[in-house]
Motif scaffolding. Structure first.
Motif, mmCIF file in Angstrom:
data_model
loop_
_atom_site.group_PDB
_atom_site.id
_atom_site.type_symbol
_atom_site.label_atom_id
_atom_site.label_comp_id
_atom_site.label_asym_id
_atom_site.label_seq_id
_atom_site.Cartn_x
_atom_site.Cartn_y
_atom_site.Cartn_z
ATOM 1 N N THR A 106 34.517 -14.799 -18.673
ATOM 2 C CA THR A 106 33.423 -15.642 -18.192
ATOM 3 C C THR A 106 33.379 -15.520 -16.677
ATOM 4 O O THR A 106 34.407 -15.711 -16.013
ATOM 5 N N TRP A 107 32.227 -15.166 -16.153
ATOM 6 C CA TRP A 107 32.028 -15.055 -14.712
ATOM 7 C C TRP A 107 30.781 -15.825 -14.334
ATOM 8 O O TRP A 107 30.010 -16.267 -15.185
ATOM 9 N N GLN A 108 30.560 -15.943 -13.030
ATOM 10 C CA GLN A 108 29.318 -16.536 -12.541
ATOM 11 C C GLN A 108 28.874 -15.816 -11.277
ATOM 12 O O GLN A 108 29.697 -15.315 -10.517
ATOM 13 N N LYS A 124 25.540 -16.070 -8.165
ATOM 14 C CA LYS A 124 24.465 -16.882 -7.597
ATOM 15 C C LYS A 124 23.387 -15.960 -7.064
ATOM 16 O O LYS A 124 23.687 -14.903 -6.502
ATOM 17 N N GLN A 176 22.417 -20.412 -10.120
ATOM 18 C CA GLN A 176 23.700 -19.901 -10.605
ATOM 19 C C GLN A 176 23.584 -19.456 -12.052
ATOM 20 O O GLN A 176 22.951 -20.106 -12.871
ATOM 21 N N ASP A 215 26.026 -18.565 -15.218
ATOM 22 C CA ASP A 215 27.337 -18.507 -15.863
ATOM 23 C C ASP A 215 27.154 -17.637 -17.092
ATOM 24 O O ASP A 215 26.285 -17.907 -17.917
ATOM 25 N N PHE A 216 27.966 -16.599 -17.222
ATOM 26 C CA PHE A 216 27.764 -15.671 -18.332
ATOM 27 C C PHE A 216 29.082 -15.144 -18.863
ATOM 28 O O PHE A 216 30.107 -15.199 -18.185
ATOM 29 N N GLU A 217 29.032 -14.668 -20.090
ATOM 30 C CA GLU A 217 30.172 -14.026 -20.728
ATOM 31 C C GLU A 217 29.890 -12.538 -20.832
ATOM 32 O O GLU A 217 28.736 -12.136 -20.937
#
Length: 144
Positions: free
Chosen positions: A88-90, A92, A99, A101-103
């Motif tokens: 999981t990262w994010q 901007k 923002q 947030d994604f897998e």
């Protein structure tokens, strides 16, 4: 050839994925209920340990079970992973500060060097663009 959606987020009790396990890299055994699965069909299944990632499998052969009614077992081929890892990262947006947030999935056997390219590929799938270290959301891309 039909496509059958067995992702967990659909919550459809008549169309349920019971098990999906790897037999060998790129070869899977899938057990499900409902959907009238046939050889040549494709299945969308949720990746284990993920909230929203899925993979597409191509059914090679299927066996429909008598008991319980509607249940089937299929052998399918799909993505080749030595050892699947979900991260999981994010990021901007550098224009509007939105923002994301994604897998993303990556073959853990490839090490840390494979994470950044896999993350970039997932960002692009979600409609975002990267230019060097800068990221732009879909809305800011349209404005540019």
């Amino acid at each position: 050839m039909a496509e059958h959606d067995f992702r967990y987020n659909l919550l459809n009790p008549e169309h349920t994925l019971i098990e999906c396990r790897a037999l060998a890299p790129g070869r899977y055994q899938v057990t499900g209920n409902g959907g009238s699965i046939q050889g040549g069909d494709s299945l969308l299944v949720t990746l284990k340990g993920s909230k929203d990632l899925s993979m597409r499998l191509q059914v090679e052969k299927v066996r429909h079970l008598i008991n319980p009614p509607g249940q089937w077992v299929a052998v399918a081929h799909g993505p080749v992973f030595g050892e699947l890892a979900i991260h999981t990262w994010q990021v901007k947006c550098d224009s509007c500060d939105k923002q994301l947030d994604f897998e993303f999935a990556v073959d853990a056997s490839l090490g840390k060097k494979a994470q950044a390219p896999a993350a970039q590929a997932r960002i692009h799938e979600l409609g975002w663009r990267s230019v060097g270290e800068r990221h732009l959301c879909p809305r800011c891309q349209k404005e540019a």
